[in-house]
Design a protein around this motif. Sequence first.
Motif, short mmCIF file in Angstrom:
data_model
loop_
_atom_site.label_atom_id
_atom_site.label_comp_id
_atom_site.label_asym_id
_atom_site.label_seq_id
_atom_site.Cartn_x
_atom_site.Cartn_y
_atom_site.Cartn_z
N SER A 238 55.96 -1.87 -2.31
CA SER A 238 55.63 -0.45 -2.48
C SER A 238 54.14 -0.29 -2.83
O SER A 238 53.46 0.59 -2.29
N GLN A 239 53.65 -1.14 -3.72
CA GLN A 239 52.23 -1.06 -4.09
C GLN A 239 51.33 -1.42 -2.90
O GLN A 239 50.30 -0.79 -2.68
N LEU A 240 51.75 -2.46 -2.16
CA LEU A 240 50.93 -2.92 -1.03
C LEU A 240 50.78 -1.82 0.02
O LEU A 240 49.74 -1.73 0.69
N SER A 241 51.81 -0.98 0.14
CA SER A 241 51.76 0.06 1.18
C SER A 241 50.63 1.06 0.90
O SER A 241 50.23 1.80 1.80
N ARG A 242 50.12 1.12 -0.32
CA ARG A 242 48.98 2.02 -0.56
C ARG A 242 47.79 1.27 -1.18
O ARG A 242 46.95 1.87 -1.85
N ILE A 243 47.70 -0.03 -0.88
CA ILE A 243 46.65 -0.84 -1.50
C ILE A 243 45.25 -0.32 -1.14
O ILE A 243 44.37 -0.27 -2.01
N ASP A 244 45.04 0.08 0.10
CA ASP A 244 43.68 0.51 0.46
C ASP A 244 43.30 1.78 -0.30
O ASP A 244 42.15 1.94 -0.71
N LYS A 245 44.28 2.66 -0.50
CA LYS A 245 44.03 3.87 -1.29
C LYS A 245 43.69 3.50 -2.73
O LYS A 245 42.80 4.08 -3.35
N MET A 246 44.43 2.55 -3.28
CA MET A 246 44.19 2.15 -4.67
C MET A 246 42.83 1.49 -4.81
O MET A 246 42.10 1.74 -5.77
N LEU A 247 42.47 0.66 -3.85
CA LEU A 247 41.16 0.00 -3.90
C LEU A 247 40.04 1.03 -3.78
O LEU A 247 39.00 0.92 -4.43
N ALA A 248 40.27 2.07 -2.96
CA ALA A 248 39.25 3.12 -2.81
C ALA A 248 39.07 3.88 -4.12
O ALA A 248 37.96 4.23 -4.50
N LYS A 249 40.18 4.14 -4.82
CA LYS A 249 40.09 4.82 -6.12
C LYS A 249 39.25 3.98 -7.08
O LYS A 249 38.40 4.50 -7.80
N ARG A 250 39.50 2.67 -7.10
CA ARG A 250 38.79 1.79 -8.03
C ARG A 250 37.30 1.75 -7.67
O ARG A 250 36.44 1.73 -8.54
N SER A 251 37.04 1.75 -6.39
CA SER A 251 35.67 1.71 -5.92
C SER A 251 34.94 2.99 -6.36
O SER A 251 33.77 2.95 -6.75
N ARG A 252 35.65 4.10 -6.34
CA ARG A 252 35.05 5.37 -6.75
C ARG A 252 34.75 5.35 -8.26
O ARG A 252 33.68 5.77 -8.69
N ASN A 348 42.76 3.11 -12.17
CA ASN A 348 42.70 4.10 -11.08
C ASN A 348 42.64 5.55 -11.56
O ASN A 348 42.05 6.39 -10.90
N SER A 349 43.26 5.84 -12.69
CA SER A 349 43.37 7.24 -13.09
C SER A 349 42.19 7.72 -13.94
O SER A 349 42.20 8.85 -14.42
N LEU A 350 41.19 6.87 -14.14
CA LEU A 350 40.00 7.33 -14.89
C LEU A 350 39.31 8.43 -14.09
O LEU A 350 39.13 8.31 -12.88
N ARG A 351 38.90 9.50 -14.78
CA ARG A 351 38.15 10.57 -14.13
C ARG A 351 36.65 10.37 -14.38
O ARG A 351 36.27 9.63 -15.29
N GLN A 352 35.85 11.07 -13.64
CA GLN A 352 34.40 10.92 -13.81
C GLN A 352 33.99 11.29 -15.24
O GLN A 352 33.14 10.63 -15.84
N SER A 353 34.63 12.33 -15.79
CA SER A 353 34.29 12.74 -17.16
C SER A 353 34.67 11.65 -18.17
O SER A 353 33.98 11.47 -19.17
N ASP A 354 35.76 10.93 -17.90
CA ASP A 354 36.15 9.81 -18.78
C ASP A 354 35.07 8.73 -18.75
O ASP A 354 34.66 8.21 -19.79
N VAL A 355 34.64 8.40 -17.54
CA VAL A 355 33.63 7.35 -17.37
C VAL A 355 32.35 7.73 -18.10
O VAL A 355 31.75 6.92 -18.80
N GLU A 356 31.96 9.00 -17.95
CA GLU A 356 30.73 9.47 -18.62
C GLU A 356 30.89 9.39 -20.14
O GLU A 356 29.95 9.01 -20.85
N ASP A 357 32.07 9.72 -20.61
CA ASP A 357 32.36 9.64 -22.05
C ASP A 357 32.27 8.19 -22.54
O ASP A 357 31.66 7.89 -23.57
N ILE A 358 32.88 7.28 -21.78
CA ILE A 358 32.85 5.86 -22.16
C ILE A 358 31.42 5.33 -22.19
O ILE A 358 31.01 4.64 -23.13
N VAL A 359 30.66 5.68 -21.16
CA VAL A 359 29.28 5.19 -21.08
C VAL A 359 28.43 5.78 -22.21
O VAL A 359 27.56 5.09 -22.77
N GLU A 360 28.71 7.03 -22.57
CA GLU A 360 27.99 7.63 -23.69
C GLU A 360 28.27 6.86 -24.98
O GLU A 360 27.37 6.59 -25.79
#
Length: 367
Positions: A238-252, A348-360
């Motif tokens: 089930s996970q493999l069927s959307r692996i490319d989508k998951m990898l794209a999320k991580r890349s983002r 995968n579920s980190l949002r841009q605002s989360d990332v900015e908060d973490i980096v801050e």
Amino acid sequence: MGYPLSRPEIAPEDIAAVTEVLNSPHLALGPKLAAFEKAFAEYIGTTYAVAVNSGTSGLHLAIRALDLGKGDEIITTPFSFVASANCILFEQALPKFVDIDPVTLNMDPDRIRKAVTKRTKAILVVHVFGLPCDMRAIEEVADEYDLAIIEDACEAIGATCDGTKVGTFGDAGVFAFYPNKQMTTGEGGMLVTDDAQTAELASSMRNQGRTAKSSWLAHERLGYNYRMDEMSAALGLSQLSRIDKMLAKRSRVASWYKKALEEVEGVSPLSDVEGCQRSWFVYVVLLDRGHTRSEVMERLESWGVDCRAYFPPIHLQPLYRDLFGYKVGDFPVTEEIAGRTLALPFYNSLRQSDVEDIVEQLARAIK
Ligand SMILES: *Cc1c(COP(=O)(O)O)cnc(C)c1O
């Protein structure tokens, strides 16, 4: 609010797939195992895939299937998770460490060549933090000295080198599906190969030395119980069927980190390498020299930002010091890098605002 270091992406269809197995008569050695193996081999681009119960089991079977053992030297990296070297010890072979390249953090091909002796039988490469090793250079050394190649691709599913997926370069490649990896089966792993005999041996050894033809109580060789159960296989499928989508999320998420880090002094992201597509496993930054990492980590942890010092050098682990007498200074590049790495929350579920908060918070922790 806190941020864990990692978090698997479990979708409703994953839960449905596992539940379907639980309602079926087959909880082990059933149709999901074969289906997952077939789909995985197709995704990576190898002829065979053999599912096992962990990445470590897969590495052990790769060593055994390639007939590596007592007295054989296997060239590998000291900058990795400990399992990539331990699997060599399982068979009384000798891990021969070579130092890493300070940019890629992978084994330095020139050092590999210099480390070859008459007893060298194989190179066990690790695509650290999902970045492919320089496989063209490594294949050249392997061809010249007739060495086997095992790829520890446990952190690198979907990563490519000049467009070719990792796992397809070696005599055997191994992937892992622990919950912090890019895709998960709970516990689990996969050995991939194009060689029929390697696949057959791995498949037999994971199942107590049985063969496809033998009866349940006939054991043709020394085997283990390294089987993957049907619930795990269904989750993997089930996970493999959307692996490319998951990898794209991580890349983002990684690109958000890179952008946010531009504003921060005292820390830098890992480098990209031309022609190589990293598969994002963890988000690791390098602290500049002069910062005390333990203090930075303590502050982040106290604010609820999980972090980890990936990886302590393998040769300085108590076991390896005891066995081989390694000491500080033996692999200086590895030691220098390992003293400055810091893995930040990454899922995968980190949002841009989360990332900015973490980096801050990271910037504040460094000051
Ligand atoms: C995760 C990992 C493994 C295998 O892990 P398991 O927990 O046994 O599935 C092996 N090598 C590396 C480099 C890893 O990151």
